[in-house]
Design a protein around this motif. Sequence first.
Motif, mmCIF file in Angstrom:
data_model
loop_
_atom_site.group_PDB
_atom_site.id
_atom_site.type_symbol
_atom_site.label_atom_id
_atom_site.label_comp_id
_atom_site.label_asym_id
_atom_site.label_seq_id
_atom_site.Cartn_x
_atom_site.Cartn_y
_atom_site.Cartn_z
ATOM 1 N N TYR A 40 0.853 -1.183 0.000
ATOM 2 C CA TYR A 40 0.000 0.000 0.000
ATOM 3 C C TYR A 40 0.891 1.236 0.000
ATOM 4 C CZ TYR A 40 -3.248 3.543 1.807
ATOM 5 O OH TYR A 40 -4.001 4.675 1.987
ATOM 6 N N TYR A 41 0.448 2.263 -0.729
ATOM 7 C CA TYR A 41 1.150 3.539 -0.775
ATOM 8 C C TYR A 41 0.119 4.653 -0.738
ATOM 9 C CZ TYR A 41 3.644 7.593 -2.550
ATOM 10 O OH TYR A 41 4.184 8.849 -2.687
ATOM 11 N N SER A 42 0.454 5.715 -0.024
ATOM 12 C CA SER A 42 -0.411 6.890 -0.040
ATOM 13 C C SER A 42 0.421 8.136 0.219
ATOM 14 C CB SER A 42 -1.495 6.795 1.033
ATOM 15 O OG SER A 42 -2.349 7.939 0.978
ATOM 16 N N LEU A 43 0.043 9.193 -0.473
ATOM 17 C CA LEU A 43 0.502 10.525 -0.087
ATOM 18 C C LEU A 43 -0.292 10.921 1.142
ATOM 19 C CD1 LEU A 43 0.646 12.264 -3.574
ATOM 20 C CD2 LEU A 43 2.593 11.652 -2.120
ATOM 21 N N ILE A 44 0.259 11.840 1.943
ATOM 22 C CA ILE A 44 -0.384 12.288 3.174
ATOM 23 C C ILE A 44 -0.248 13.804 3.251
ATOM 24 C CG2 ILE A 44 -0.348 12.167 5.708
ATOM 25 C CD1 ILE A 44 1.089 9.422 5.365
ATOM 26 N N HIS A 45 -1.327 14.459 3.622
ATOM 27 C CA HIS A 45 -1.270 15.907 3.848
ATOM 28 C C HIS A 45 -0.482 16.121 5.138
ATOM 29 C CE1 HIS A 45 -2.828 19.921 2.881
ATOM 30 N NE2 HIS A 45 -2.663 20.122 4.185
ATOM 31 N N PRO A 46 0.700 16.752 5.081
ATOM 32 C CA PRO A 46 1.572 16.804 6.256
ATOM 33 C C PRO A 46 1.137 17.826 7.308
ATOM 34 C CG PRO A 46 2.588 18.002 4.463
ATOM 35 C CD PRO A 46 1.318 17.392 3.910
ATOM 36 N N GLU A 47 1.601 17.584 8.521
ATOM 37 C CA GLU A 47 1.410 18.498 9.635
ATOM 38 C C GLU A 47 2.728 18.583 10.390
ATOM 39 O OE1 GLU A 47 0.001 21.183 12.021
ATOM 40 O OE2 GLU A 47 -1.270 20.408 10.448
ATOM 41 N N PRO A 48 3.419 19.698 10.454
ATOM 42 C CA PRO A 48 3.034 20.993 9.915
ATOM 43 C C PRO A 48 3.078 21.002 8.396
ATOM 44 C CG PRO A 48 5.226 21.128 10.883
ATOM 45 C CD PRO A 48 4.702 19.764 11.164
ATOM 46 N N MET A 72 1.995 20.828 -3.711
ATOM 47 C CA MET A 72 0.942 20.596 -4.717
ATOM 48 C C MET A 72 0.553 19.121 -4.759
ATOM 49 S SD MET A 72 1.719 23.246 -7.884
ATOM 50 C CE MET A 72 1.766 21.888 -8.976
ATOM 51 N N ASP A 73 1.497 18.233 -4.548
ATOM 52 C CA ASP A 73 1.204 16.793 -4.559
ATOM 53 C C ASP A 73 0.310 16.386 -3.405
ATOM 54 O OD1 ASP A 73 2.877 16.312 -6.821
ATOM 55 O OD2 ASP A 73 4.624 16.229 -5.499
ATOM 56 N N THR A 74 0.456 17.068 -2.269
ATOM 57 C CA THR A 74 -0.275 16.642 -1.070
ATOM 58 C C THR A 74 -1.452 17.540 -0.703
ATOM 59 O OG1 THR A 74 1.222 17.859 0.391
ATOM 60 C CG2 THR A 74 1.786 15.546 -0.097
ATOM 61 N N ASP A 75 -1.695 18.594 -1.479
ATOM 62 C CA ASP A 75 -2.807 19.503 -1.161
ATOM 63 C C ASP A 75 -4.130 18.772 -0.981
ATOM 64 O OD1 ASP A 75 -1.428 21.853 -0.948
ATOM 65 O OD2 ASP A 75 -1.841 22.516 -3.005
ATOM 66 N N ASP A 76 -4.413 17.817 -1.835
ATOM 67 C CA ASP A 76 -5.681 17.087 -1.771
ATOM 68 C C ASP A 76 -5.532 15.706 -1.147
ATOM 69 O OD1 ASP A 76 -7.081 19.199 -2.974
ATOM 70 O OD2 ASP A 76 -6.536 18.494 -4.979
ATOM 71 N N ALA A 77 -4.358 15.411 -0.592
ATOM 72 C CA ALA A 77 -4.125 14.105 0.022
ATOM 73 C C ALA A 77 -4.846 14.017 1.364
ATOM 74 C CB ALA A 77 -2.624 13.884 0.213
ATOM 75 N N GLU A 102 -6.748 9.256 8.427
ATOM 76 C CA GLU A 102 -7.487 8.579 7.350
ATOM 77 C C GLU A 102 -6.608 7.533 6.673
ATOM 78 O OE1 GLU A 102 -8.975 11.637 4.750
ATOM 79 O OE2 GLU A 102 -9.873 12.721 6.427
ATOM 80 N N VAL A 103 -5.361 7.868 6.435
ATOM 81 C CA VAL A 103 -4.434 6.923 5.807
ATOM 82 C C VAL A 103 -4.177 5.747 6.740
ATOM 83 C CG1 VAL A 103 -2.064 6.637 4.965
ATOM 84 C CG2 VAL A 103 -3.360 8.686 4.364
ATOM 85 N N TRP A 104 -3.983 6.027 8.019
ATOM 86 C CA TRP A 104 -3.674 4.952 8.962
ATOM 87 C C TRP A 104 -4.846 3.980 9.113
ATOM 88 C CZ3 TRP A 104 0.845 3.293 9.765
ATOM 89 C CH2 TRP A 104 1.074 2.324 10.745
ATOM 90 N N LYS A 105 -6.067 4.458 8.964
ATOM 91 C CA LYS A 105 -7.227 3.539 8.982
ATOM 92 C C LYS A 105 -7.096 2.508 7.871
ATOM 93 C CE LYS A 105 -10.656 6.577 11.041
ATOM 94 N NZ LYS A 105 -11.786 7.449 10.801
ATOM 95 N N GLU A 106 -6.672 2.950 6.692
ATOM 96 C CA GLU A 106 -6.483 2.021 5.566
ATOM 97 C C GLU A 106 -5.311 1.079 5.837
ATOM 98 O OE1 GLU A 106 -6.954 -0.039 2.047
ATOM 99 O OE2 GLU A 106 -8.355 1.310 3.064
ATOM 100 N N VAL A 107 -4.239 1.598 6.406
ATOM 101 C CA VAL A 107 -3.087 0.754 6.746
ATOM 102 C C VAL A 107 -3.520 -0.315 7.744
ATOM 103 C CG1 VAL A 107 -0.849 0.725 7.930
ATOM 104 C CG2 VAL A 107 -1.331 2.497 6.219
ATOM 105 N N GLU A 108 -4.208 0.089 8.805
ATOM 106 C CA GLU A 108 -4.665 -0.873 9.812
ATOM 107 C C GLU A 108 -5.606 -1.917 9.226
ATOM 108 O OE1 GLU A 108 -6.265 1.627 12.960
ATOM 109 O OE2 GLU A 108 -4.524 1.112 14.199
ATOM 110 N N LYS A 109 -6.494 -1.480 8.339
ATOM 111 C CA LYS A 109 -7.420 -2.424 7.703
ATOM 112 C C LYS A 109 -6.654 -3.498 6.934
ATOM 113 C CE LYS A 109 -9.759 -1.696 3.844
ATOM 114 N NZ LYS A 109 -10.551 -1.020 2.848
#
Length: 172
Positions: A37-45, A61-66, A71-78
């Motif tokens: 599994y791979y996902s971009l993530i909207h970073p914080e900060p 620009m790559d992560t603006d809509d990520a 939300e990503v970790w829910k998919e990883v855990e699943k």
Amino acid sequence: MIRDFVAIDFETANQHPCSVCSVGIVIVRDGKVVDSYYSLIHPEPEYFSYFCQRVHGITAMDTDDAPIFPEVWKEVEKRINAYFPQIESVSFVAHNARFDEGCLKAVFRVYQMDYPDYLFLDTLAAARRQFGHSLPNHQLQTVAAACGYSLTRHHHALADAEACAAIALDLF
């Protein structure tokens, strides 16, 4: 011999370990890759340092809509739960595990998520034990090559997780 694990790799947007901007995982059962599994993530900060962008090529620009990390970790855990019903008992494997485990703990804190006490194994430490001074360095791509794996997209989180899985299967 470890034949069941999750190889994981993060890329960060800046010097803060919580600023994960992508994740790659590779699930290994009985010595075989069964899922990835791979996902971009909207970073914080929410900013990208010049240095980090140069390393992995990911931009704001790559992560603006990520999605954000929870939300990503829910998919990883699943995905992990499909192969390991009790995620807390999963062994995570990373090359320089201190970095990836630090990122995971930091981003869990930022989002006030309960952090299970995940076990992390380090292919970097294993490579140093196995190869000693016989390699010019113990970077991921060097160790992967020494283990017979060709890493062609270094600093792409999924490609790095795949290389880490190959190294773990060879060294562990």
